[in-house]
Design a protein around this motif. Sequence first.
Motif, short mmCIF file in Angstrom:
data_model
loop_
_atom_site.label_atom_id
_atom_site.label_comp_id
_atom_site.label_asym_id
_atom_site.label_seq_id
_atom_site.Cartn_x
_atom_site.Cartn_y
_atom_site.Cartn_z
N GLN A 111 0.83 -1.20 0.00
CA GLN A 111 0.00 0.00 0.00
C GLN A 111 0.87 1.26 0.00
N ARG A 112 1.96 1.23 0.79
CA ARG A 112 2.86 2.39 0.83
C ARG A 112 3.49 2.65 -0.53
N ALA A 113 3.91 1.56 -1.21
CA ALA A 113 4.53 1.72 -2.53
C ALA A 113 3.52 2.30 -3.53
N LEU A 114 2.27 1.80 -3.45
CA LEU A 114 1.23 2.31 -4.36
C LEU A 114 0.90 3.76 -4.06
N GLU A 115 0.90 4.12 -2.77
CA GLU A 115 0.64 5.52 -2.40
C GLU A 115 1.74 6.41 -2.96
N ALA A 116 3.00 5.91 -2.87
CA ALA A 116 4.12 6.70 -3.40
C ALA A 116 3.98 6.87 -4.91
N ALA A 117 3.53 5.79 -5.59
CA ALA A 117 3.35 5.87 -7.05
C ALA A 117 2.24 6.84 -7.41
N GLN A 118 1.25 6.91 -6.53
CA GLN A 118 0.10 7.78 -6.78
C GLN A 118 0.46 9.25 -6.66
N ALA A 119 1.58 9.53 -6.00
CA ALA A 119 1.96 10.92 -5.75
C ALA A 119 2.56 11.57 -7.00
N VAL A 120 1.92 11.34 -8.16
CA VAL A 120 2.38 12.01 -9.38
C VAL A 120 1.86 13.43 -9.35
N SER A 121 2.55 14.32 -10.01
CA SER A 121 2.06 15.70 -9.96
C SER A 121 0.95 15.88 -11.00
N LEU A 122 -0.26 15.99 -10.48
CA LEU A 122 -1.41 16.20 -11.35
C LEU A 122 -1.84 17.65 -11.22
N PRO A 123 -2.33 18.26 -12.31
CA PRO A 123 -2.86 19.61 -12.17
C PRO A 123 -4.04 19.60 -11.20
N ALA A 124 -4.31 20.75 -10.58
CA ALA A 124 -5.37 20.82 -9.57
C ALA A 124 -6.71 20.40 -10.13
N SER A 125 -6.87 20.48 -11.45
CA SER A 125 -8.18 20.17 -12.05
C SER A 125 -8.36 18.68 -12.31
N ARG A 126 -7.41 17.83 -11.91
CA ARG A 126 -7.54 16.40 -12.19
C ARG A 126 -7.54 15.57 -10.91
N GLU A 127 -8.18 14.40 -10.98
CA GLU A 127 -8.23 13.49 -9.85
C GLU A 127 -7.83 12.10 -10.28
N VAL A 128 -7.23 11.36 -9.38
CA VAL A 128 -6.88 9.96 -9.65
C VAL A 128 -8.15 9.11 -9.53
N ILE A 129 -8.36 8.24 -10.50
CA ILE A 129 -9.51 7.31 -10.45
C ILE A 129 -9.04 5.90 -10.04
N HIS A 130 -7.95 5.43 -10.64
CA HIS A 130 -7.40 4.12 -10.27
C HIS A 130 -5.88 4.21 -10.17
N VAL A 131 -5.33 3.44 -9.26
CA VAL A 131 -3.88 3.20 -9.22
C VAL A 131 -3.73 1.68 -9.34
N ILE A 132 -3.17 1.22 -10.44
CA ILE A 132 -3.16 -0.21 -10.71
C ILE A 132 -1.72 -0.73 -10.78
N ALA A 133 -1.42 -1.71 -9.95
CA ALA A 133 -0.06 -2.28 -9.97
C ALA A 133 0.12 -3.11 -11.22
N ARG A 134 1.12 -2.76 -12.05
CA ARG A 134 1.38 -3.56 -13.26
C ARG A 134 2.34 -4.69 -12.93
N ARG A 135 3.37 -4.37 -12.19
CA ARG A 135 4.33 -5.42 -11.76
C ARG A 135 5.14 -4.86 -10.60
N TRP A 136 5.77 -5.79 -9.87
CA TRP A 136 6.51 -5.42 -8.67
C TRP A 136 7.96 -5.84 -8.82
N LYS A 137 8.79 -5.20 -8.00
CA LYS A 137 10.20 -5.57 -7.98
C LYS A 137 10.61 -5.65 -6.50
N VAL A 138 11.28 -6.73 -6.11
CA VAL A 138 11.81 -6.84 -4.74
C VAL A 138 13.32 -6.94 -4.88
N ASP A 139 14.03 -5.93 -4.40
CA ASP A 139 15.48 -5.82 -4.61
C ASP A 139 15.78 -6.02 -6.10
#
Length: 419
Positions: A111-139
Amino acid sequence: MSKEILAAIDVGTTKICCVVGAVVHDSLGQLGLRILGSSVTPSRGIRRGVVMDVPEVTTAIGQVLEGAEKAAGLRITSAYVGIAGSHITTTNSAGISPIDSRHGVTGADMQRALEAAQAVSLPASREVIHVIARRWKVDEHTDIQQPLGMSGHRLEVDAHIVSGTTSAINNLAQCVLEHGIDIDELVLEPLASGEAVLTPEERYMGVAMADWGGGTTDLAFFRGNGLWHTEVLDVGGNHLTNDVALGLRAPFEVAEEMKLRYGHLQPERVAEDEEVWATVFGDRPERTFSRRFISQILEARAEEICEIIQERITSSGYGQMVPAGLVLTGGSSQIPGAVELSRRLLGMPVRVGRPGEHTPIQQLSRELQSPAFATSVGLLLWGLHEDARAIHFPMQKTLREESPMLVRLGGWLRSLLPG
Ligand SMILES: Nc1ncnc2c1ncn2[C@@H]1O[C@H](COP(=O)(O)OP(=O)(O)OP(=O)(O)O)[C@@H](O)[C@H]1O
Ligand SMILES: [Mg+2]
């Protein structure tokens, strides 16, 4: 699965539909769906998938809610609602989280990693609808579909972020909330359609799906069981009808009827001398036209749409990643010759996807088995599979502050985990 009754609202450019289903469990404990009722009305106040007239759309949604409640014999209190339109944009973003080496990867790390990914800079007029994990990396281990429990120090997610303009999102939400219906989730329409028409093998191997509707064509690429990429194209079946209207100099309604009755995307398959009557503008209201001529008009526009799809498949870099080819769905996929034309232009396997064909759904009416209802039925399946997939995120603060109505959305945005 907490809910036993699910409802879906698909606000399309040509039709607005509400479907209600009950969650059923088979003898093996597998989840399934039984349709309880549905209702459809022609759209008003929607242009290219976007609400342009809030009162009109609110009234139309009220009609389908009432119709579906009557058909199902129950009151609808919440619904999954489809969202599309050219205001939707998607981007890929990475997010990182440390892993507590004593426990391995936990849901909280993901969840923390997805939250960090969600922190993209969006203009104030836009909202995130989905954050979808495509693939993961461990080390150093890459391309992981499910990292839960893996040991390591650093978790990284490659996520697909779907966003839309705040005004378009709020307008749609308002039309539903006005009826005292809570929104379980706003779901990007191609994601919902994919639930209804794709097989697990196609999703795993890699497949492109195009929901060819009236006002938009929604594209989605799936691979390794997850969503890889989505796009909403600003072109649909209405463009074909418009071209016929211009070509015949006839009203839109007449052109639509001509398209539905006589349309074919392979003009060479239509007899050269076949003539049809149409009511046109001007002082000669009834005229005959060559059916082949009408088909040539339709073919030209369908080829253009296919070329856009081809271009998007190539430019997104996923051309080599869709061995299962293209699954066409949406009302416009029913036009004769659609599969042959797409296969010829795209050079890949193509089939038409219909709800219920690969996922058994109890009491799915013939009407709902049409590709035009892929989104509506898919929204219910999306709700059915929610627990297997979702991590909840607190809804963005800005959205709450700007739109008190949306607090009733349930206060959550969802992020998705593959499989
Ligand atoms: N048999 C058919 N042949 C050709 N076109 C068809 C046929 N049946 C439906 N269509 C077209 O399908 C389109 C409607 O499709 P659909 O119901 O999937 O759209 P929608 O969900 O209302 O709109 P959108 O998803 O684009 O907002 C219309 O343009 C209609 O003309
Ligand atoms: Mg649609």
